[in-house]
Design a protein around this motif. Structure first.
Motif, mmCIF file in Angstrom:
data_model
loop_
_atom_site.group_PDB
_atom_site.id
_atom_site.type_symbol
_atom_site.label_atom_id
_atom_site.label_comp_id
_atom_site.label_asym_id
_atom_site.label_seq_id
_atom_site.Cartn_x
_atom_site.Cartn_y
_atom_site.Cartn_z
ATOM 1 N N TYR A 82 -48.686 12.633 32.675
ATOM 2 C CA TYR A 82 -50.049 12.289 32.721
ATOM 3 C C TYR A 82 -50.776 11.310 32.021
ATOM 4 O O TYR A 82 -51.648 11.382 32.412
ATOM 5 C CB TYR A 82 -50.520 14.141 34.277
ATOM 6 N N TYR A 83 -50.368 11.730 31.162
ATOM 7 C CA TYR A 83 -51.139 10.240 29.915
ATOM 8 C C TYR A 83 -50.496 9.690 29.692
ATOM 9 O O TYR A 83 -49.473 10.109 28.206
ATOM 10 C CB TYR A 83 -51.292 11.663 29.028
ATOM 11 N N GLU A 84 -50.035 8.432 29.800
ATOM 12 C CA GLU A 84 -49.107 7.221 28.947
ATOM 13 C C GLU A 84 -49.337 6.934 27.373
ATOM 14 O O GLU A 84 -48.523 6.807 27.199
ATOM 15 C CB GLU A 84 -49.129 6.264 29.526
ATOM 16 N N ASN A 85 -50.302 7.727 26.815
ATOM 17 C CA ASN A 85 -50.671 7.355 25.836
ATOM 18 C C ASN A 85 -49.529 8.454 25.010
ATOM 19 O O ASN A 85 -49.524 8.931 23.685
ATOM 20 C CB ASN A 85 -51.011 7.417 25.504
ATOM 21 N N SER A 86 -48.997 8.829 25.507
ATOM 22 C CA SER A 86 -47.995 10.190 24.872
ATOM 23 C C SER A 86 -46.534 9.773 25.163
ATOM 24 O O SER A 86 -45.905 9.935 26.584
ATOM 25 C CB SER A 86 -48.235 11.474 25.288
#
Length: 169
Positions: free
Chosen positions: A46-50
């Motif tokens: 749900y968090y593309e920066n991870s």
């Protein structure tokens, strides 16, 4: 409302960089949100920066105090250790925080990233994430506009709420 607990050397205002993001939403509880935060391997969903979340020493999948893990974010490979972990219970907020680091010498970045998830009146939940950073990379990030930490953490909060809502349906 509750606040983040800061270790020595990471108090906002005395660190090289600080970011604070918060959402208050209705129709979710701390218990609804918590698994999506406490299970680090869920973050990339749900968090593309991870990315590339891995645990050390056979730990996981749920974070716990003392857990060592690795992940990639904001272009940094981050080693991290959970320094606070308290799951939410009736009337008490959930708290999770980790010390993360990347690089060596002049390129070393040290962070304290903390989350607070607490139930409020009328079926609302407050999700607060704050991060302080030290080191030369932190000084550079503090000057960058638009602010990548504020924008990135807002994406994380927004994704967290969407994931919790989908799971509740």
């Amino acid at each position: 409302m509750n606040e983040i607990f800061w270790p020595k050397g990471y108090l906002p205002g005395f660190s090289a960089n600080f970011a604070s993001n918060e959402l208050i939403v209705a129709d979710l509880s701390a218990v609804d949100v918590w698994p999506f935060l406490a299970e680090a391997r869920r973050w990339p969903s749900y968090y593309e920066n991870s990315a590339n979340v891995r645990f050390h020493d056979g730990a996981g999948p749920v974070l716990a105090e003392g857990t060592r893990f690795y992940f990639e974010t904001f272009g940094f490979p981050v080693e991290a250790e959970v320094v606070e972990y308290v799951a939410p219970v009736d009337g008490e907020p959930g708290r999770v925080a980790w010390h993360g680091w990347s690089g060596d010498g002049a390129t070393r970045l040290d962070v304290h990233h903390a989350w607070l998830v607490e139930d409020l009146s009328d079926g609302r939940v407050r999700i607060l994430t704050q991060e302080t950073q030290n080191g030369e990379p932190a000084k550079d990030l503090a000057k960058t506009r638009p602010n990548p930490m504020i924008n990135g953490h807002q994406d994380w909060l927004d994704g967290l709420v969407v994931a919790a809502r989908k799971a509740k349906v």
